[in-house]
Design a protein around this motif. Sequence first.
Motif, PDB file in Angstrom:
ATOM      1  N   LEU A   1       4.776   1.592  -3.394  1.00 14.22           N
ATOM      2  CA  LEU A   1       3.833   0.746  -2.817  1.00 14.22           C
ATOM      3  C   LEU A   1       4.905  -0.334  -1.713  1.00 14.22           C
ATOM      4  O   LEU A   1       5.835  -0.686  -2.066  1.00 14.22           O
ATOM      5  CB  LEU A   1       2.871  -0.155  -3.522  1.00 14.22           C
ATOM      6  N   THR A   2       4.373  -0.307  -0.331  1.00 14.26           N
ATOM      7  CA  THR A   2       5.539  -0.738   0.635  1.00 14.26           C
ATOM      8  C   THR A   2       4.245  -1.886   1.470  1.00 14.26           C
ATOM      9  O   THR A   2       3.238  -1.688   1.537  1.00 14.26           O
ATOM     10  CB  THR A   2       6.193   0.003   1.569  1.00 14.26           C
ATOM     11  N   ALA A   3       5.070  -2.847   2.027  1.00 15.53           N
ATOM     12  CA  ALA A   3       4.589  -3.743   3.085  1.00 15.53           C
ATOM     13  C   ALA A   3       5.541  -3.830   4.261  1.00 15.53           C
ATOM     14  O   ALA A   3       6.875  -3.714   3.907  1.00 15.53           O
ATOM     15  CB  ALA A   3       4.026  -4.827   2.488  1.00 15.53           C
TER      16      ALA A   3
ATOM     17  N   LYS B   1       8.688  -3.584  -1.312  1.00 17.92           N
ATOM     18  CA  LYS B   1       8.576  -2.449  -1.966  1.00 17.92           C
ATOM     19  C   LYS B   1       8.570  -2.435  -3.577  1.00 17.92           C
ATOM     20  O   LYS B   1       9.120  -3.402  -4.201  1.00 17.92           O
ATOM     21  CB  LYS B   1       9.831  -1.437  -1.741  1.00 17.92           C
ATOM     22  N   MET B   2       7.461  -1.681  -4.037  1.00 23.51           N
ATOM     23  CA  MET B   2       7.348  -1.926  -5.385  1.00 23.51           C
ATOM     24  C   MET B   2       6.962  -0.499  -6.202  1.00 23.51           C
ATOM     25  O   MET B   2       6.307   0.258  -5.461  1.00 23.51           O
ATOM     26  CB  MET B   2       6.088  -3.013  -5.715  1.00 23.51           C
ATOM     27  N   THR B   3       7.425  -0.292  -7.507  1.00 22.56           N
ATOM     28  CA  THR B   3       7.187   0.932  -8.099  1.00 22.56           C
ATOM     29  C   THR B   3       7.042   0.459  -9.541  1.00 22.56           C
ATOM     30  O   THR B   3       7.434  -0.732  -9.955  1.00 22.56           O
ATOM     31  CB  THR B   3       8.242   1.955  -8.022  1.00 22.56           C
ATOM     32  N   GLY B   4       6.523   1.354 -10.210  1.00 20.68           N
ATOM     33  CA  GLY B   4       6.200   0.955 -11.733  1.00 20.68           C
ATOM     34  C   GLY B   4       4.501   0.985 -12.009  1.00 20.68           C
ATOM     35  O   GLY B   4       3.551   1.413 -11.349  1.00 20.68           O
TER      36      GLY B   4
ATOM     37  N   LYS C   1       0.875  -1.160  -0.063  1.00 23.49           N
ATOM     38  CA  LYS C   1       0.112  -0.091  -0.134  1.00 23.49           C
ATOM     39  C   LYS C   1       0.843   1.369   0.105  1.00 23.49           C
ATOM     40  O   LYS C   1       1.955   1.390   0.461  1.00 23.49           O
ATOM     41  CB  LYS C   1      -0.867   0.318   1.341  1.00 23.49           C
ATOM     42  N   ALA C   2       0.395   2.323  -0.534  1.00 24.76           N
ATOM     43  CA  ALA C   2       0.746   3.715  -0.510  1.00 24.76           C
ATOM     44  C   ALA C   2      -0.058   4.653   0.133  1.00 24.76           C
ATOM     45  O   ALA C   2      -1.422   4.700  -0.092  1.00 24.76           O
ATOM     46  CB  ALA C   2       1.340   4.011  -1.779  1.00 24.76           C
ATOM     47  N   ALA C   3       0.325   5.861   0.629  1.00 21.01           N
ATOM     48  CA  ALA C   3      -0.517   6.714   1.397  1.00 21.01           C
ATOM     49  C   ALA C   3      -1.082   7.484  -0.047  1.00 21.01           C
ATOM     50  O   ALA C   3      -2.320   7.975  -0.038  1.00 21.01           O
ATOM     51  CB  ALA C   3      -0.037   7.729   2.056  1.00 21.01           C
ATOM     52  N   ASN C   4      -0.174   7.932  -1.142  1.00 17.19           N
ATOM     53  CA  ASN C   4      -0.789   8.491  -2.073  1.00 17.19           C
ATOM     54  C   ASN C   4      -0.398   7.959  -3.252  1.00 17.19           C
ATOM     55  O   ASN C   4       0.564   7.097  -3.646  1.00 17.19           O
ATOM     56  CB  ASN C   4      -0.068   9.911  -2.101  1.00 17.19           C
TER      57      ASN C   4
END
Length: 128
Positions: free
Chosen positions: A99-101, A106-109, A91-94
């Motif tokens: 996105l982290t857990a 951690k995931m981006t893209g 999840k991410a705040a914005n």
Amino acid sequence: MQKLLPLSLAAALLALSACNSEPAKPQVIDNNPDPMASTLANAAPVELPPAIKADKTMRCKDQSLAYVTFFDGDKQAVVRTEKGGAATMLKAANAGDPLTAEGGWKMTGNTGEIKLTRPGKPEIVCHS
């Protein structure tokens, strides 16, 4: 015959004037009121969970597979490293933030390419 016609017309008008032109309103009797009616009326609005945007199987640079479910709003995704394996909610705040857990995920893209960091492993790039 001529006197009978006005008399019958007057009798018909008298009978019609006794009718109520307003429709009858149903009577509602509530013997069992809702005990939570006031609580529900004062409750905060509920936000529905996001819809699934895409469900992708991605091939990573190390030849492993990542099964990623993307959600509308770009604030959460579910990642599996094995088909039918344990799911991790990122999840991410914005929208647009990584996105982290817990544990180091951690995931981006986007739905075409991601950069994924798993606990205890280096970052890998995966394509759909």
